[in-house]
Design a protein around this motif. Sequence first.
Motif, PDB file in Angstrom:
ATOM      1  N   ILE A  63     -17.629 -25.443 120.174  1.00  0.00           N
ATOM      2  CA  ILE A  63     -19.059 -25.263 119.928  1.00  0.00           C
ATOM      3  C   ILE A  63     -19.312 -25.029 118.449  1.00  0.00           C
ATOM      4  O   ILE A  63     -20.170 -25.676 117.835  1.00  0.00           O
ATOM      5  N   ALA A  91     -21.122 -27.875 116.227  1.00  0.00           N
ATOM      6  CA  ALA A  91     -22.478 -27.511 115.811  1.00  0.00           C
ATOM      7  C   ALA A  91     -22.588 -27.509 114.301  1.00  0.00           C
ATOM      8  O   ALA A  91     -23.553 -28.043 113.735  1.00  0.00           O
ATOM      9  N   CYS A 129     -21.992 -23.342 107.177  1.00  0.00           N
ATOM     10  CA  CYS A 129     -21.372 -24.337 108.064  1.00  0.00           C
ATOM     11  C   CYS A 129     -19.931 -24.592 107.651  1.00  0.00           C
ATOM     12  O   CYS A 129     -19.009 -24.552 108.476  1.00  0.00           O
TER      13      CYS A 129
END
Lengths: 105, 315
Positions: free
Chosen positions: B246, B250, B294
């Motif tokens: 995930i 993502a 990120c």
Amino acid sequence: MDVVKMIAAGSCLIIGMVFFLLCTFGVNRFKRSLNRIHAAAVGDTLGLLFTMAGLIIWRGFSFTSLKLLAVVVFFWLASPVAAHMLARLEVETHEDLGEIEVDRR
Amino acid sequence: MSRKKQDYEHSFLYHFRQWVAGNVDPLEGTMEIRVPQKKAAETVAPDLKQIRTVYDPSKNKELKRFNRLYKASSLLLVLLLMGVLIWAMGFMPEIGAEAAPAHNATAGRYVEKGLEETGAVNFVTGMILDYRAFDTFGESCVLFIATICVQILLRVDKDSSWRKGRKTEEAEDSFRPGEDVVLQKVSTVLVPLIFIFGIYVILNGHLSPGGGFSGGAIVGAGLILYVNAFGFEKTERFFTGKTFKIITVASLSFYALAKTYSFYTGANHLPTGIPLGVPGAILSSGLILPLNICVGMVVACTMYAFYALFRKGGF
């Protein structure tokens, strides 16, 4: 005053370098792993302490020297534990440790 | 009611979900790979004495000669390479020469306009996450692909023969990192500090040296220390293979979506719509902060995933 500071910082740096030199020699010259671990730990603790102390004296007490002090604290926490774990692994896995008495528990 | 259930089990969605969850192997029975039957009786114990004489240079003359030749030729090769490199250095422009090809308009532009255009005080972050964001995206994808490849090679299935051969307790025990009181006490002090420092480095990527890659590496190292001290059952409470999937997917898809606009508009430097803010403030410089987060998450997950895969072949 500046001269005293300079001499103190310089001698601290030189002592630290000597410890690093001993550490390097030890890591490369010793035959057994436990001895090598010991030599490496000397460089990481005493050598680093004296080098950083020299830099702190040189720099005076500022935010930068606080960061250097944090580096010393971190290494004094982490490096002996790393040496301890390596030594533990060596004692647990090496069958022939030579003439050392090991308390295997 | 039962008819409905049967319908569901034949539906495309059900098969697809089974496939995603990894319960069904779609290639099973369709590929021409047959597991060879083991013939325990036919295996011959290797002759250790013979092997030792073959690999002992003092007894095997051919090996001795080969060793000597190998050393001499490798030395020759290294010297040759050194000579070529030193010779090539003569053709390099002088350090600091104005005519050097590295000193073109690009560097000047970064220094002069970088703060104004990206809003990042740290020029390096402004460069890698704004002007050259594609490059950084590629790097993060390389990390992700590397993890996937390691997973293909090293993952141990729950029902693999290797695991079945051993008792489950014994297998679990060999994966358990050594429980050491010294390490546990020290890591209770160090792990939170390392996490906080890593998060600080990630969040201050546009203000001070650091950024996603270094901060993510610090957080990953903290995770590895935590595993080593307390074992996998503690980390698996919050970090499993699912979490890894995930988080990385993502992060990478957010990065891709956030940066595709400039790809489809000719890779121009376009305004993001997020105000750049005051340079030096923590909430400034537009997209750089989320992109840094990120990248940091991808790097931290990759480090931990590598460790877990090499250590026990799974999360």
